[in-house]
Scaffold this motif. Structure first.
Motif, PDB file in Angstrom:
ATOM      1  N   ALA A   1       2.817   2.556  -9.300  1.00 53.29           N
ATOM      2  CA  ALA A   1       2.098   1.590 -10.143  1.00 53.29           C
ATOM      3  C   ALA A   1       2.549   0.170  -9.825  1.00 53.29           C
ATOM      4  O   ALA A   1       1.722  -0.751  -9.716  1.00 53.29           O
ATOM      5  CB  ALA A   1       2.332   1.901 -11.617  1.00 53.29           C
ATOM      6  N   PHE A   2       3.842  -0.026  -9.666  1.00 51.92           N
ATOM      7  CA  PHE A   2       4.379  -1.353  -9.358  1.00 51.92           C
ATOM      8  C   PHE A   2       3.765  -1.924  -8.083  1.00 51.92           C
ATOM      9  O   PHE A   2       3.530  -3.133  -7.982  1.00 51.92           O
ATOM     10  CB  PHE A   2       5.902  -1.273  -9.229  1.00 51.92           C
ATOM     11  CG  PHE A   2       6.569  -2.586  -8.931  1.00 51.92           C
ATOM     12  CD1 PHE A   2       6.809  -3.510  -9.932  1.00 51.92           C
ATOM     13  CD2 PHE A   2       6.974  -2.899  -7.633  1.00 51.92           C
ATOM     14  CE1 PHE A   2       7.429  -4.725  -9.658  1.00 51.92           C
ATOM     15  CE2 PHE A   2       7.590  -4.105  -7.348  1.00 51.92           C
ATOM     16  CZ  PHE A   2       7.817  -5.022  -8.368  1.00 51.92           C
ATOM     17  N   GLN A   3       3.466  -1.051  -7.114  1.00 56.67           N
ATOM     18  CA  GLN A   3       2.866  -1.506  -5.862  1.00 56.67           C
ATOM     19  C   GLN A   3       1.531  -2.218  -6.071  1.00 56.67           C
ATOM     20  O   GLN A   3       1.133  -3.036  -5.258  1.00 56.67           O
ATOM     21  CB  GLN A   3       2.660  -0.318  -4.919  1.00 56.67           C
ATOM     22  CG  GLN A   3       3.938   0.295  -4.388  1.00 56.67           C
ATOM     23  CD  GLN A   3       3.683   1.541  -3.560  1.00 56.67           C
ATOM     24  OE1 GLN A   3       2.583   2.085  -3.543  1.00 56.67           O
ATOM     25  NE2 GLN A   3       4.707   2.011  -2.868  1.00 56.67           N
ATOM     26  N   THR A   4       0.837  -1.900  -7.152  1.00 57.11           N
ATOM     27  CA  THR A   4      -0.488  -2.489  -7.384  1.00 57.11           C
ATOM     28  C   THR A   4      -0.423  -3.856  -8.063  1.00 57.11           C
ATOM     29  O   THR A   4      -1.419  -4.580  -8.087  1.00 57.11           O
ATOM     30  CB  THR A   4      -1.359  -1.574  -8.271  1.00 57.11           C
ATOM     31  OG1 THR A   4      -0.829  -1.547  -9.611  1.00 57.11           O
ATOM     32  CG2 THR A   4      -1.402  -0.156  -7.717  1.00 57.11           C
TER      33      THR A   4
ATOM     34  N   ALA B   1       0.853  -1.178   0.000  1.00 57.38           N
ATOM     35  CA  ALA B   1       0.000   0.000   0.000  1.00 57.38           C
ATOM     36  C   ALA B   1       0.899   1.241   0.000  1.00 57.38           C
ATOM     37  O   ALA B   1       2.042   1.189   0.470  1.00 57.38           O
ATOM     38  CB  ALA B   1      -0.900   0.006   1.229  1.00 57.38           C
ATOM     39  N   PRO B   2       0.412   2.357  -0.504  1.00 57.80           N
ATOM     40  CA  PRO B   2       1.226   3.573  -0.523  1.00 57.80           C
ATOM     41  C   PRO B   2       1.326   4.189   0.865  1.00 57.80           C
ATOM     42  O   PRO B   2       0.547   3.855   1.768  1.00 57.80           O
ATOM     43  CB  PRO B   2       0.455   4.491  -1.472  1.00 57.80           C
ATOM     44  CG  PRO B   2      -0.972   4.076  -1.285  1.00 57.80           C
ATOM     45  CD  PRO B   2      -0.926   2.577  -1.082  1.00 57.80           C
TER      46      PRO B   2
ATOM     47  N   VAL C   1       9.480  -1.662  -3.884  1.00 57.58           N
ATOM     48  CA  VAL C   1       8.264  -0.851  -3.872  1.00 57.58           C
ATOM     49  C   VAL C   1       8.421   0.474  -3.131  1.00 57.58           C
ATOM     50  O   VAL C   1       7.474   1.248  -3.037  1.00 57.58           O
ATOM     51  CB  VAL C   1       7.071  -1.637  -3.266  1.00 57.58           C
ATOM     52  CG1 VAL C   1       6.814  -2.908  -4.038  1.00 57.58           C
ATOM     53  CG2 VAL C   1       7.310  -1.932  -1.797  1.00 57.58           C
ATOM     54  N   ARG C   2       9.591   0.760  -2.615  1.00 57.59           N
ATOM     55  CA  ARG C   2       9.779   2.003  -1.861  1.00 57.59           C
ATOM     56  C   ARG C   2       9.975   3.171  -2.821  1.00 57.59           C
ATOM     57  O   ARG C   2      10.704   3.079  -3.801  1.00 57.59           O
ATOM     58  CB  ARG C   2      10.979   1.880  -0.928  1.00 57.59           C
ATOM     59  CG  ARG C   2      10.850   0.741   0.077  1.00 57.59           C
ATOM     60  CD  ARG C   2      11.964   0.788   1.111  1.00 57.59           C
ATOM     61  NE  ARG C   2      11.912  -0.369   1.990  1.00 57.59           N
ATOM     62  CZ  ARG C   2      12.659  -1.449   1.849  1.00 57.59           C
ATOM     63  NH1 ARG C   2      13.531  -1.518   0.848  1.00 57.59           N
ATOM     64  NH2 ARG C   2      12.556  -2.461   2.681  1.00 57.59           N
TER      65      ARG C   2
END
Length: 337
Positions: free
Chosen positions: A129-132, A100-101, A146-147
């Motif tokens: 976007a990669f986080q999703t 999650a952001p 994802v950071r």
């Protein structure tokens, strides 16, 4: 390293959250809204006409006609607020380890979504976007990839010009509904800005597709009411963007590049960054993770995207060959089968 596959129940909850967010987005236009079907050059597109509010457009663009959009419109017509249920789904998915952001990025994405940025076919690009993708693909993606500390929003220039819809206020004003500290960072022409920054260094960059080799420093995106930086290779990334759910609040419906295109684009971009740029390594980490996931669940999309990029010319092939040579053996094999 093998990517852990997420339990089927989590994958099912992600799909349910996406369905609810699609319906909620359209239901936000209010009771009594009329849905309008328009034909343009042999294709059908849908709009919604809601009660006119002073200063706002009476009609809004929803998208090209698809079976999914027609189903969503039907759900939206009878939908009652389900925000509490979505919030529980989001909490459960975050508790299961999906990415999650951070709080500020989540607030910004929520403000952009409510303003209509993603409905207008803009997309998140970069690490947010990669986080999703873990939720979309059903895999636990590596945490170190994802950071991030910034947000990149991109819209195809041609789409921005073709849409007969746009934001009700400037892009900067939308950002300031989430954080009043944002200020524009001027380009050489001080009247233009494609980057917005807070005093502590958080940046939102607006990007668009390059139209020719001699692009000006910025292009104006009328639909988003902002300038944007044209970038080469971005047209490849933004072709066929998809919807995704950001795990913030009761969920945020956004658009992101197709995972296969994201992976191939990251291979190319990793070679365009300087040796000292720390994003160079992260580009390859993200590409390798997505290649591993797609090789198991959607190898055809992966190979199609890779083949399309290679067909775009010698420069593309050279950059890809350099990047692929640095991938783990399994990732290289997945691309070269």
């Amino acid at each position: 390293m093998t990517l852990p596959r997420l339990p089927l129940a989590i994958h099912t909850n992600v799909a349910e959250l996406l369905d609810q967010l699609r319906a909620a987005q359209i239901a936000e236009f209010g009771e009594g809204a009329n849905f309008l079907r328009r034909e343009r050059k042999g294709r059908f597109y849908w709009y919604v006409r809601s009660r006119q509010v002073e200063g706002q457009r009476p009609e809004r663009y929803l998208g090209p006609e698809t079976p999914e959009l027609l189903e969503t419109i039907e759900r939206a017509k009878s939908l009652k607020s389900a925000a509490d249920g979505r919030r529980m789904l989001v909490r459960a998915l975050r508790g299961a380890g999906l990415h999650a952001p951070d709080e500020r990025t989540g607030r910004l994405l929520q403000a952009l979504a409510q303003a209509g940025v993603f409905r207008l076919r803009a997309a998140i690009v970069g690490t947010v976007a990669f986080q999703t993708y873990g939720a979309l693909l059903g895999f636990a993606l590596p945490a170190q990839a994802v950071r991030t500390g910034d947000l990149d929003i991109a819209q195809d220039y041609g789409i921005s010009m073709a849409l007969d819809d746009g934001l009700d206020r400037s892009f900067l004003e939308v950002l300031r509904t989430a954080d009043t500290a944002f200020s524009p960072v001027p380009k050489l022409d001080p009247s233009k800005s494609a980057t917005y920054r807070t005093p502590d260094g958080y940046a939102v960059d607006v990007l668009t597709t390059s139209r020719h080799a001699g692009d000006e420093e910025t292009s104006r995106l009328d639909a988003l009411k902002t300038d944007a930086t044209p970038l080469r290779f971005l047209d490849f990334l933004l072709r066929e963007t998809i919807e995704a759910a950001v795990l913030h609040g009761d969920g945020v419906l956004v658009r992101v590049p197709a995972p296969a295109r994201y992976a191939v684009h990251k291979l190319i971009i990793s070679r365009k960054r300087s040796q000292a740029n720390p994003k160079r390594r992260k580009d390859l980490e993200q590409a390798a993770a997505l290649i591993q996931a797609l090789a198991q669940d959607d190898p055809f999309a992966l190979r199609d995207a890779y083949a399309e990029a290679r067909e775009r010319g010698e420069t593309w092939r050279t950059l890809l060959d350099e990047a692929v040579s640095l991938l783990p053996e399994a990732a290289r094999a997945a691309l070269e089968r």
